[in-house]
Design a protein around this motif. Structure first.
Motif, PDB file in Angstrom:
ATOM      1  N   ARG A  50     -22.034  -9.806 -29.144  1.00 56.65           N
ATOM      2  CA  ARG A  50     -22.287 -11.247 -29.252  1.00 56.65           C
ATOM      3  C   ARG A  50     -21.065 -12.106 -28.925  1.00 56.65           C
ATOM      4  NH1 ARG A  50     -22.240  -9.366 -34.597  1.00 56.65           N
ATOM      5  NH2 ARG A  50     -20.921 -10.486 -36.103  1.00 56.65           N
ATOM      6  N   ARG A  51     -19.870 -11.584 -29.131  1.00 59.66           N
ATOM      7  CA  ARG A  51     -18.678 -12.371 -28.787  1.00 59.66           C
ATOM      8  C   ARG A  51     -18.607 -12.638 -27.285  1.00 59.66           C
ATOM      9  NH1 ARG A  51     -16.796  -9.594 -33.299  1.00 59.66           N
ATOM     10  NH2 ARG A  51     -15.779 -10.923 -34.859  1.00 59.66           N
ATOM     11  N   ILE A  52     -19.031 -11.658 -26.489  1.00 62.73           N
ATOM     12  CA  ILE A  52     -19.081 -11.865 -25.035  1.00 62.73           C
ATOM     13  C   ILE A  52     -20.107 -12.938 -24.693  1.00 62.73           C
ATOM     14  CG2 ILE A  52     -19.606 -10.772 -22.815  1.00 62.73           C
ATOM     15  CD1 ILE A  52     -18.633  -8.138 -23.996  1.00 62.73           C
ATOM     16  N   PHE A  53     -21.278 -12.856 -25.332  1.00 65.51           N
ATOM     17  CA  PHE A  53     -22.322 -13.857 -25.087  1.00 65.51           C
ATOM     18  C   PHE A  53     -21.857 -15.244 -25.533  1.00 65.51           C
ATOM     19  CE2 PHE A  53     -25.302 -10.079 -25.963  1.00 65.51           C
ATOM     20  CZ  PHE A  53     -25.271  -9.692 -24.627  1.00 65.51           C
ATOM     21  N   TYR A  54     -21.191 -15.310 -26.686  1.00 66.93           N
ATOM     22  CA  TYR A  54     -20.681 -16.594 -27.163  1.00 66.93           C
ATOM     23  C   TYR A  54     -19.671 -17.182 -26.181  1.00 66.93           C
ATOM     24  CZ  TYR A  54     -22.646 -15.451 -31.788  1.00 66.93           C
ATOM     25  OH  TYR A  54     -23.483 -15.149 -32.826  1.00 66.93           O
ATOM     26  N   LEU A  55     -18.825 -16.308 -25.612  1.00 64.00           N
ATOM     27  CA  LEU A  55     -17.817 -16.767 -24.655  1.00 64.00           C
ATOM     28  C   LEU A  55     -18.484 -17.318 -23.395  1.00 64.00           C
ATOM     29  CD1 LEU A  55     -14.866 -17.066 -23.797  1.00 64.00           C
ATOM     30  CD2 LEU A  55     -14.962 -14.710 -22.923  1.00 64.00           C
ATOM     31  N   ILE A  56     -19.493 -16.605 -22.882  1.00 64.94           N
ATOM     32  CA  ILE A  56     -20.219 -17.086 -21.699  1.00 64.94           C
ATOM     33  C   ILE A  56     -20.858 -18.433 -21.980  1.00 64.94           C
ATOM     34  CG2 ILE A  56     -22.183 -16.624 -20.182  1.00 64.94           C
ATOM     35  CD1 ILE A  56     -21.592 -13.622 -20.551  1.00 64.94           C
ATOM     36  N   SER A  57     -21.519 -18.540 -23.136  1.00 62.32           N
ATOM     37  CA  SER A  57     -22.183 -19.794 -23.493  1.00 62.32           C
ATOM     38  C   SER A  57     -21.177 -20.927 -23.673  1.00 62.32           C
ATOM     39  CB  SER A  57     -22.989 -19.614 -24.787  1.00 62.32           C
ATOM     40  OG  SER A  57     -24.066 -18.730 -24.576  1.00 62.32           O
ATOM     41  N   ALA A  58     -20.040 -20.619 -24.289  1.00 66.10           N
ATOM     42  CA  ALA A  58     -19.017 -21.649 -24.510  1.00 66.10           C
ATOM     43  C   ALA A  58     -18.497 -22.184 -23.177  1.00 66.10           C
ATOM     44  CB  ALA A  58     -17.873 -21.081 -25.344  1.00 66.10           C
ATOM     45  N   VAL A  59     -18.266 -21.279 -22.222  1.00 65.81           N
ATOM     46  CA  VAL A  59     -17.778 -21.703 -20.901  1.00 65.81           C
ATOM     47  C   VAL A  59     -18.810 -22.602 -20.223  1.00 65.81           C
ATOM     48  CG1 VAL A  59     -17.187 -20.902 -18.584  1.00 65.81           C
ATOM     49  CG2 VAL A  59     -16.253 -19.736 -20.588  1.00 65.81           C
ATOM     50  N   LEU A  60     -20.077 -22.190 -20.262  1.00 62.84           N
ATOM     51  CA  LEU A  60     -21.135 -22.967 -19.611  1.00 62.84           C
ATOM     52  C   LEU A  60     -21.336 -24.323 -20.284  1.00 62.84           C
ATOM     53  CD1 LEU A  60     -23.791 -20.163 -18.954  1.00 62.84           C
ATOM     54  CD2 LEU A  60     -22.321 -21.291 -17.275  1.00 62.84           C
ATOM     55  N   VAL A  61     -21.337 -24.347 -21.617  1.00 63.71           N
ATOM     56  CA  VAL A  61     -21.560 -25.599 -22.340  1.00 63.71           C
ATOM     57  C   VAL A  61     -20.389 -26.555 -22.153  1.00 63.71           C
ATOM     58  CG1 VAL A  61     -21.784 -26.628 -24.640  1.00 63.71           C
ATOM     59  CG2 VAL A  61     -23.153 -24.624 -24.030  1.00 63.71           C
ATOM     60  N   VAL A  62     -19.159 -26.050 -22.320  1.00 69.51           N
ATOM     61  CA  VAL A  62     -17.980 -26.909 -22.160  1.00 69.51           C
ATOM     62  C   VAL A  62     -17.890 -27.426 -20.722  1.00 69.51           C
ATOM     63  CG1 VAL A  62     -15.460 -26.962 -22.183  1.00 69.51           C
ATOM     64  CG2 VAL A  62     -16.691 -25.853 -24.054  1.00 69.51           C
ATOM     65  N   GLY A  63     -18.154 -26.546 -19.748  1.00 68.21           N
ATOM     66  CA  GLY A  63     -18.145 -26.979 -18.356  1.00 68.21           C
ATOM     67  C   GLY A  63     -19.183 -28.048 -18.085  1.00 68.21           C
ATOM     68  N   SER A  64     -20.373 -27.880 -18.663  1.00 69.08           N
ATOM     69  CA  SER A  64     -21.434 -28.876 -18.484  1.00 69.08           C
ATOM     70  C   SER A  64     -21.066 -30.204 -19.125  1.00 69.08           C
ATOM     71  CB  SER A  64     -22.744 -28.350 -19.093  1.00 69.08           C
ATOM     72  OG  SER A  64     -23.182 -27.187 -18.420  1.00 69.08           O
ATOM     73  N   LEU A  65     -20.483 -30.149 -20.327  1.00 66.53           N
ATOM     74  CA  LEU A  65     -20.081 -31.381 -21.005  1.00 66.53           C
ATOM     75  C   LEU A  65     -18.991 -32.111 -20.221  1.00 66.53           C
ATOM     76  CD1 LEU A  65     -20.064 -30.210 -24.736  1.00 66.53           C
ATOM     77  CD2 LEU A  65     -21.692 -31.770 -23.648  1.00 66.53           C
ATOM     78  N   LEU A  66     -18.067 -31.349 -19.638  1.00 64.19           N
ATOM     79  CA  LEU A  66     -17.015 -31.973 -18.823  1.00 64.19           C
ATOM     80  C   LEU A  66     -17.615 -32.643 -17.589  1.00 64.19           C
ATOM     81  CD1 LEU A  66     -14.162 -29.293 -19.000  1.00 64.19           C
ATOM     82  CD2 LEU A  66     -14.174 -31.572 -20.034  1.00 64.19           C
TER      83      LEU A  66
END
Length: 301
Positions: free
Chosen positions: A9-25
Motif C-alpha cells: 500500500r505504501r507504493i500505491f499511496y506514493l503513486i496516488s500522492a504524485v498524481l493528486v499533487v500533480g493534478s492540484l498543481l
C-alpha cells in the motif's frame, strides 16, 4: 497465490500522492479552461437547406474571413436530424455574427436564423455554483449510504477515494487544456458513480469474508476482498473503456472532453477501488486500534 495488496500500500499511496499533487498543481497554475457555459458566450441556432456535418461547419468557421474573430473552441450540436445546428462560441459582436452567417451561407447553402442568444457571466457563475453543489450532494449521499450499509469508516474512505479520482480526472483535463462546459460536470458525476460502485463491491466482499472469518486481521480481510472482486472489476472496466474509447475517437469535438474525463476517471477509479480504498480502510482501522490500545495502557498505568 494471493497478491499482497495491502502489503504494497505504501507504493500505491506514493503513486496516488504524485498524481493528486500533480493534478492540484496543474489546477492551481493552469486551471481549467472554462467554456461559455461558465463564462460568457454566444448561442447561434441555424437551420440549413440540407443535412450538414459537424466537420463542414468547423471548416466553415475556420474560413479566412473569420481569422480575426476569437471564436474559441466552437461547440456544435445537431438538432432536428442534422438540418439545424446549435453553435456555441465566445462572446461576439453583431458584425462578427453577421460574418458567420454570411460564411455559412456561402459554404453550406441557405441559412435560416432561428436563435441568437448571449450567455452572460452571471449565468455562467450560477451554473458553476450549481455544479459544485451537485458534486457536494453526491459526496454527502455516498457517505450516508456507505455508512449505513457498511460502517462509518468505509464511508469516510469511500469519500476520500472519490475525491482522489475527481482531482486526477480534473488534472488530466487541465493538462490537456481542453475547454470544459457542463458536460464535463456530468462526466465527473459519472466517474463518481462508477468508482463508488466498484468500491462498494470490494467493501461488500470484505464484509462477507469478515462474517465468515471474524478472526482474520483487517489486512487479510482486505486482501481476500480485493482478490475476490478483481476479475469482476477488470472485466467491467475493460468493456466500459472500449465503449468510452469509441466515443472519444468517433464522438467528435463536442464529446471529446466528456469522453476523455470518463476515460481517465474509469482507469483511475478502477485503480483506486482496488489499490487505494481498501488499503486506506486497513490503515485507518489499524490507526484506530493502535490509539485504543495506547489509551487502555495509559488508563492501566
Amino acid at each position: 497465490m494471493t497478491f499482497d495488496w495491502v502489503g504494497h500500500r505504501r507504493i500505491f499511496y506514493l503513486i496516488s500522492a504524485v498524481l493528486v499533487v500533480g493534478s492540484l498543481l496543474l489546477l492551481a497554475t493552469r486551471g481549467l479552461n472554462a467554456g461559455i457555459d461558465f463564462t460568457e458566450g454566444t448561442l447561434l441556432e441555424r437551420a440549413f437547406g440540407r443535412m450538414v456535418s459537424e466537420t463542414e461547419v468547423r471548416e466553415a468557421l475556420a474560413d479566412p474571413a473569420l481569422a480575426g474573430a476569437d471564436l474559441g473552441t466552437p461547440q456544435i450540436q445537431h438538432l432536428d436530424g442534422g438540418r439545424s445546428l446549435l453553435i456555441r462560441v465566445r462572446a461576439l459582436g453583431p458584425e462578427t455574427i453577421a460574418t458567420i452567417d454570411r460564411v455559412l451561407e456561402e459554404r453550406l447553402g441557405s441559412v435560416q436564423v432561428l436563435r441568437t442568444e448571449v450567455v452572460h457571466p452571471v449565468v455562467g457563475k450560477e451554473l458553476l455554483g450549481k455544479a459544485l453543489i451537485a458534486l457536494g450532494l453526491a459526496a454527502v449521499g455516498i457517505l450516508i449510504y456507505v455508512s449505513l450499509r457498511f460502517e462509518p469508516s468505509f464511508g469516510l474512505m469511500a469519500i476520500l477515494t472519490q475525491l482522489h479520482d475527481v482531482i486526477i480526472a480534473m488534472g488530466a483535463v487541465a493538462f490537456l487544456g481542453w475547454e470544459v462546459n457542463t458536460s464535463f460536470i456530468a462526466a465527473l458525476l459519472t466517474v463518481v458513480g462508477y468508482s463508488i460502485n466498484d468500491t462498494i463491491v470490494v467493501y461488500d466482499r470484505i464484509r462477507e469474508v469478515r462474517a465468515r472469518e471474524p478472526k482474520l486481521s483487517p489486512a487479510e480481510l482486505a486482501n481476500l476482498g480485493i482478490q475476490q472482486s478483481l476479475r469482476r472489476s477488470i472485466n467491467t472496466s475493460v468493456t466500459t473503456l472500449v465503449a468510452v474509447a469509441a466515443l472519444l475517437i468517433l464522438g467528435g469535438e463536442t464529446l471529446k472532453v466528456f469522453a476523455m474525463t470518463l476515460l481517465v476517471g474509469i482507469v483511475v477509479g478502477t485503480y483506486s477501488s482496488l489499490c487505494v480504498a481498501s488499503p486506506l480502510w486497513v490503515s485507518w482501522t489499524q490507526w484506530l486500534s493502535g490509539r485504543s490500545g495506547r489509551a487502555r495502557q495509559a488508563r492501566a498505568s
